[in-house]
Design a protein around this motif. Structure first.
Motif, PDB file in Angstrom:
ATOM      1  N   LEU A  79      49.750  50.830  80.352  1.00  0.00           N
ATOM      2  CA  LEU A  79      49.025  51.775  81.189  1.00  0.00           C
ATOM      3  C   LEU A  79      47.563  51.857  80.750  1.00  0.00           C
ATOM      4  O   LEU A  79      47.224  51.472  79.623  1.00  0.00           O
ATOM      5  N   LYS A  80      46.717  52.397  81.606  1.00  0.00           N
ATOM      6  CA  LYS A  80      45.291  52.533  81.277  1.00  0.00           C
ATOM      7  C   LYS A  80      45.108  53.290  79.959  1.00  0.00           C
ATOM      8  O   LYS A  80      44.272  52.928  79.134  1.00  0.00           O
ATOM      9  N   PHE A  81      45.911  54.320  79.752  1.00  0.00           N
ATOM     10  CA  PHE A  81      45.871  55.099  78.516  1.00  0.00           C
ATOM     11  C   PHE A  81      46.047  54.211  77.281  1.00  0.00           C
ATOM     12  O   PHE A  81      45.394  54.414  76.260  1.00  0.00           O
ATOM     13  N   HIS A  82      46.909  53.216  77.385  1.00  0.00           N
ATOM     14  CA  HIS A  82      47.160  52.335  76.242  1.00  0.00           C
ATOM     15  C   HIS A  82      45.910  51.533  75.860  1.00  0.00           C
ATOM     16  O   HIS A  82      45.675  51.274  74.680  1.00  0.00           O
ATOM     17  N   PHE A  83      45.125  51.154  76.849  1.00  0.00           N
ATOM     18  CA  PHE A  83      43.888  50.426  76.548  1.00  0.00           C
ATOM     19  C   PHE A  83      42.943  51.307  75.722  1.00  0.00           C
ATOM     20  O   PHE A  83      42.254  50.815  74.828  1.00  0.00           O
ATOM     21  N   GLU A  84      42.902  52.600  76.031  1.00  0.00           N
ATOM     22  CA  GLU A  84      42.053  53.514  75.266  1.00  0.00           C
ATOM     23  C   GLU A  84      42.558  53.685  73.834  1.00  0.00           C
ATOM     24  O   GLU A  84      41.765  53.731  72.888  1.00  0.00           O
ATOM     25  N   VAL A  85      43.872  53.757  73.681  1.00  0.00           N
ATOM     26  CA  VAL A  85      44.454  53.889  72.343  1.00  0.00           C
ATOM     27  C   VAL A  85      44.162  52.637  71.527  1.00  0.00           C
ATOM     28  O   VAL A  85      43.791  52.709  70.349  1.00  0.00           O
ATOM     29  N   VAL A  86      44.298  51.474  72.151  1.00  0.00           N
ATOM     30  CA  VAL A  86      44.002  50.219  71.457  1.00  0.00           C
ATOM     31  C   VAL A  86      42.530  50.164  71.078  1.00  0.00           C
ATOM     32  O   VAL A  86      42.175  49.735  69.977  1.00  0.00           O
ATOM     33  N   LYS A  87      41.669  50.631  71.967  1.00  0.00           N
ATOM     34  CA  LYS A  87      40.234  50.648  71.663  1.00  0.00           C
ATOM     35  C   LYS A  87      39.953  51.482  70.419  1.00  0.00           C
ATOM     36  O   LYS A  87      39.209  51.063  69.525  1.00  0.00           O
ATOM     37  N   GLU A  88      40.565  52.674  70.352  1.00  0.00           N
ATOM     38  CA  GLU A  88      40.371  53.529  69.181  1.00  0.00           C
ATOM     39  C   GLU A  88      40.836  52.830  67.907  1.00  0.00           C
ATOM     40  O   GLU A  88      40.132  52.850  66.888  1.00  0.00           O
ATOM     41  N   ALA A  89      42.008  52.209  67.960  1.00  0.00           N
ATOM     42  CA  ALA A  89      42.535  51.507  66.782  1.00  0.00           C
ATOM     43  C   ALA A  89      41.649  50.318  66.423  1.00  0.00           C
ATOM     44  O   ALA A  89      41.390  50.056  65.244  1.00  0.00           O
ATOM     45  N   PHE A  90      41.185  49.611  67.434  1.00  0.00           N
ATOM     46  CA  PHE A  90      40.312  48.461  67.228  1.00  0.00           C
ATOM     47  C   PHE A  90      39.027  48.884  66.526  1.00  0.00           C
ATOM     48  O   PHE A  90      38.616  48.288  65.522  1.00  0.00           O
ATOM     49  N   LEU A  91      38.403  49.950  67.036  1.00  0.00           N
ATOM     50  CA  LEU A  91      37.145  50.418  66.439  1.00  0.00           C
ATOM     51  C   LEU A  91      37.360  50.936  65.018  1.00  0.00           C
ATOM     52  O   LEU A  91      36.522  50.700  64.137  1.00  0.00           O
ATOM     53  N   GLU A  92      38.478  51.604  64.779  1.00  0.00           N
ATOM     54  CA  GLU A  92      38.778  52.071  63.423  1.00  0.00           C
ATOM     55  C   GLU A  92      38.948  50.896  62.461  1.00  0.00           C
ATOM     56  O   GLU A  92      38.519  50.953  61.309  1.00  0.00           O
ATOM     57  N   THR A  93      39.565  49.828  62.955  1.00  0.00           N
ATOM     58  CA  THR A  93      39.769  48.639  62.122  1.00  0.00           C
ATOM     59  C   THR A  93      38.434  47.967  61.798  1.00  0.00           C
ATOM     60  O   THR A  93      38.201  47.574  60.652  1.00  0.00           O
ATOM     61  N   ILE A  94      37.568  47.849  62.794  1.00  0.00           N
ATOM     62  CA  ILE A  94      36.237  47.276  62.563  1.00  0.00           C
ATOM     63  C   ILE A  94      35.473  48.144  61.572  1.00  0.00           C
ATOM     64  O   ILE A  94      34.853  47.641  60.625  1.00  0.00           O
ATOM     65  N   GLN A  95      35.530  49.452  61.764  1.00  0.00           N
ATOM     66  CA  GLN A  95      34.830  50.376  60.867  1.00  0.00           C
ATOM     67  C   GLN A  95      35.315  50.198  59.437  1.00  0.00           C
ATOM     68  O   GLN A  95      34.512  50.155  58.496  1.00  0.00           O
ATOM     69  N   GLU A  96      36.616  50.090  59.268  1.00  0.00           N
ATOM     70  CA  GLU A  96      37.168  49.886  57.926  1.00  0.00           C
ATOM     71  C   GLU A  96      36.666  48.573  57.335  1.00  0.00           C
ATOM     72  O   GLU A  96      36.325  48.502  56.153  1.00  0.00           O
ATOM     73  N   GLY A  97      36.584  47.551  58.182  1.00  0.00           N
ATOM     74  CA  GLY A  97      36.155  46.234  57.701  1.00  0.00           C
ATOM     75  C   GLY A  97      34.706  46.178  57.268  1.00  0.00           C
ATOM     76  O   GLY A  97      34.370  45.512  56.298  1.00  0.00           O
ATOM     77  N   VAL A  98      33.822  46.883  57.986  1.00  0.00           N
ATOM     78  CA  VAL A  98      32.397  46.811  57.647  1.00  0.00           C
ATOM     79  C   VAL A  98      31.970  47.906  56.678  1.00  0.00           C
ATOM     80  O   VAL A  98      30.857  47.869  56.156  1.00  0.00           O
TER      81      VAL A  98
END
Length: 130
Positions: A79-98
């Motif tokens: 669902l569209k909601f899932h794309f937003e949840v994935v975006k949040e997780a994706f950005l958190e992962t990038i933040q952790e990496g940098v």
């Protein structure tokens, strides 16, 4: 070891576990190589979006790839909601990496690139329903 982005997704949307066939029989996504492979694909495609936005100011994906992704996501019940949840997780992962190099500018750039990818997939999902 980095936090598994799917762990973050499942914390925010526990029902999403059923969307990943290879997670149904596991309690620990952190040690699942298939989920890391999936995360790597999302990261690679988002990186491609970043490069295109920087070089061309627009993002174009191969039609066959996006059609296939749209079809798979539709079949899985994403669902569209899932794309937003994935975006949040994706950005958190990038933040952790940098780490300390994280900035609002990086967040916005990666977020915009992910949004282009998500919009392309969602567009194909909608086209398939019509």
């Amino acid at each position: 070891m980095h936090t598994c982005p799917v762990r973050t997704i499942l914390e925010k949307a526990p029902e999403a576990k059923n969307l990943f066939s290879y997670l149904r029989d596991t309690d620990d996504p952190q040690n699942n190589p298939k989920i890391w492979a999936h995360a790597a694909k999302v990261f690679k495609m988002t990186c491609e979006s970043v490069v295109q936005l920087r070089e061309k100011r627009k993002v174009v994906f191969a039609d066959t790839t996006v059609k296939w992704l749209g079809s798979v996501h539709l079949q899985k019940g994403v669902l569209k909601f899932h794309f937003e949840v994935v975006k949040e997780a994706f950005l958190e992962t990038i933040q952790e990496g940098v780490g300390e190099n994280w900035s609002e500018e990086l967040k916005n750039a990666w977020g915009e690139a992910y949004d282009h990818l998500a919009a392309a997939i969602q567009g194909e999902m909608e086209a398939e329903v019509r």
